[in-house]
Design a protein around this motif. Structure first.
Motif, PDB file in Angstrom:
ATOM      1  N   LEU A  58      -4.589   2.471   1.278  1.00 48.17           N
ATOM      2  CA  LEU A  58      -3.558   2.444   2.313  1.00 48.17           C
ATOM      3  C   LEU A  58      -3.665   3.752   3.082  1.00 48.17           C
ATOM      4  CD1 LEU A  58      -0.703   1.170  -0.030  1.00 48.17           C
ATOM      5  CD2 LEU A  58      -2.149  -0.227   1.475  1.00 48.17           C
ATOM      6  N   CYS A 306      -1.024  -5.756   4.571  1.00 46.13           N
ATOM      7  CA  CYS A 306      -0.888  -5.596   3.121  1.00 46.13           C
ATOM      8  C   CYS A 306      -0.983  -6.939   2.406  1.00 46.13           C
ATOM      9  CB  CYS A 306       0.433  -4.910   2.789  1.00 46.13           C
ATOM     10  SG  CYS A 306       0.483  -3.152   3.194  1.00 46.13           S
ATOM     11  N   ILE A 348       4.322  -1.740   1.721  1.00 51.08           N
ATOM     12  CA  ILE A 348       3.627  -1.122   0.594  1.00 51.08           C
ATOM     13  C   ILE A 348       4.330  -1.464  -0.714  1.00 51.08           C
ATOM     14  CG2 ILE A 348       3.063   1.080  -0.491  1.00 51.08           C
ATOM     15  CD1 ILE A 348       2.583   2.191   2.331  1.00 51.08           C
ATOM     16  N   LEU A 351       3.547  -4.968  -1.612  1.00 47.74           N
ATOM     17  CA  LEU A 351       2.200  -5.087  -2.178  1.00 47.74           C
ATOM     18  C   LEU A 351       2.186  -4.699  -3.651  1.00 47.74           C
ATOM     19  CD1 LEU A 351      -0.897  -5.442  -1.874  1.00 47.74           C
ATOM     20  CD2 LEU A 351      -0.995  -3.042  -1.146  1.00 47.74           C
TER      21      LEU A 351
END
Length: 465
Positions: A58, A306, A348, A351
């Motif tokens: 990321l 993501c 995030i 994910l």
């Protein structure tokens, strides 16, 4: 024959693969390579039992501020309005525009401890903070490259000065892909405009088929994915074209680029027949799309990336880089970092939640960070300049300690004082978790054995679970 060639060119056979956008490392899986004495099959990989099988990076391009995200520095409040005795070097001086850095700039965001580990996380990341016990935080990162183009190149390739293979290219060269119908190294989204993505995600001197496949438009990530031809006609036309390619190839010594194109056409054919599902986010439930923030305007774009990253790694893709740009706040830090964090925080966290629920986090390594950090004093009135001497990154997933902090910076967050971790050390550790000894993983080029970590790097064993 001319009509056949025109038809194939018009559809471009998934042009982002067969053209300049890249291909996959099929040769590693098949035991084939353009460099006969450096084939992955002869590398005997992995060198040891791997902790993880795949990597999701990321990448926060532009340089997030460690002082405002994961490395609180309350001492700065005492120095507010005063000149700090650190970091005389800045981009303006390096560019020949002497302008001193300003006074101490305390973080405008509050920090709180989260999870059983008590990990400090800024209020910029309330969703990620719920995963505090999964994060292995490195506060002592450092690098050599002060500018974005060189810093991004260094973070992705190990060198900010020379063209070297990207980390994803090294991984697919050495370990191949678990799904021959998908690229082994995928890059989602663009990098900053002053960064040359063709260099950052290049295979350089490795065989060309190991370069990254860059997908910028998620509405149509793979152009021409559905063929207008029947499968048998598509196969027949491709076979004829490959015969001509093979004849051309047999008469030339430098074969890497053409080998890559041949492999790309074959991959494109397979993707047209079986890969449509991987890129179709509509197949995900409404609840899953909400988890990644696809139902909100500000989180939709990064949430799609993501979610697609999860869909790709669960289908065997070796390395996925998920880009987010514009973290370069030389001014308006509060507005810029708040906007950026708001766009990536929920996706995030979604994910990490999703990977964990599916049992994928156990053998997936997730990496978060930018190319460098920011200064503890102001640039202008309300910004921060680049800082290569200390910045924060975190890892999550198989093989690393969750809820762990490695390294210490000084009271201002300007320099690393304990546990110094260079980009070479990070790369060595990533390779180690994938079962690779970074010192033994080499490729001979121009009379020299090259590796991702050049002649440097040590595995950061303190963070290993």
């Amino acid at each position: 024959m001319n009509d056949m060639t025109t038809t194939i060119d018009r559809r471009q056979m998934l042009s982002c693969l067969a053209g300049g956008f890249g291909s996959v490392g099929l040769a590693a899986m098949l035991g084939e390579s353009a460099a006969a004495d450096s084939t992955p099959s002869k590398l005997s990989l992995p060198h040891h039992a791997p902790r993880v099988k795949r990597v999701i990076f990321l990448f926060m391009n532009g340089g997030p501020s460690q002082i405002d995200t994961f490395d609180p520095k309350p001492e700065l409040a005492r120095w507010e309005g005063k000149r700090l005795p650190v970091l005389d070097q800045n981009t303006n001086k390096l560019l020949g525009k002497p302008r001193p850095l300003g006074n101490a700039f305390p973080s405008p965001w509050k920090f709180a401890k989260h999870g059983e580990s008590g990990l400090d996380v800024s209020e910029l990341f309330p969703h990620v903070a719920r995963h505090a016990d999964d994060l292995c935080l490195i506060r002592s990162m450092c690098c050599d490259s002060f500018f974005h183009a060189q810093g991004t190149l260094e973070m992705m390739t190990g060198s900010g000065l020379f063209l070297r293979p990207s980390m994803g290219s090294w991984l697919t060269y050495g370990l191949g892909t678990e799904n021959r119908n998908l690229p082994g190294f995928v890059v989602l989204g663009n990098v900053m405009g002053n960064v040359d993505a063709t260099k950052v995600f290049s295979s350089a001197f490795l065989p060309a088929e190991f370069q990254g496949t860059r997908l910028a438009n998620l509405k149509e990530p793979i152009p021409n994915l559905k063929s207008p031809l029947a499968d048998d006609e598509q196969r027949a036309r491709l076979d004829v074209m490959q015969q001509f390619n093979a004849r051309h190839l047999s008469r030339r010594n430098d074969t890497s680029a053409l080998n890559a194109r041949i492999e790309a056409f074959e991959l494109a054919y397979r993707m047209q027949t079986v890969a449509s599902d991987a890129f179709d986010l509509a197949n995900e439930s409404a609840a899953m799309q909400r988890l990644y923030g696809l139902d909100e305007t500000k989180t939709n774009a990064y949430g799609q990336k993501c979610l697609l990253a999860r869909r790709l790694v669960e289908r065997g893709v070796r390395c996925v880089v998920v880009n987010h740009i514009d973290w370069d706040q030389h001014s308006n830090l509060m507005a810029g970092h708040a906007k950026n964090a708001g766009e990536v925080d929920q996706p995030i966290a979604g994910l990490l939640t999703d990977l964990k629920q599916r049992g994928l986090l156990e053998d997936t390594l997730v990496i978060w960070g930018g190319e460098f950090g920011r200064t503890p004093n102001t640039e202008g009135k309300n910004g921060r300049d680049h800082n290569t001497a200390a910045f924060s990154m975190w890892l999550a997933g198989g093989g690393v300690k969750g809820g762990h902090i490695h390294g210490v910076t000084d009271e201002f967050g300007a320099y690393t004082v304990e546990g110094r971790t260079h980009v070479h050390d990070l790369h060595a550790t990533i390779l180690h978790l994938l079962g690779i000894n970074h010192e033994q993983f080499t490729y001979r080029y121009g009379g020299r054995d090259y590796r991702l970590t050049d002649v440097f790097g040590n595995v950061v064993r303190e963070i290993l679970a």
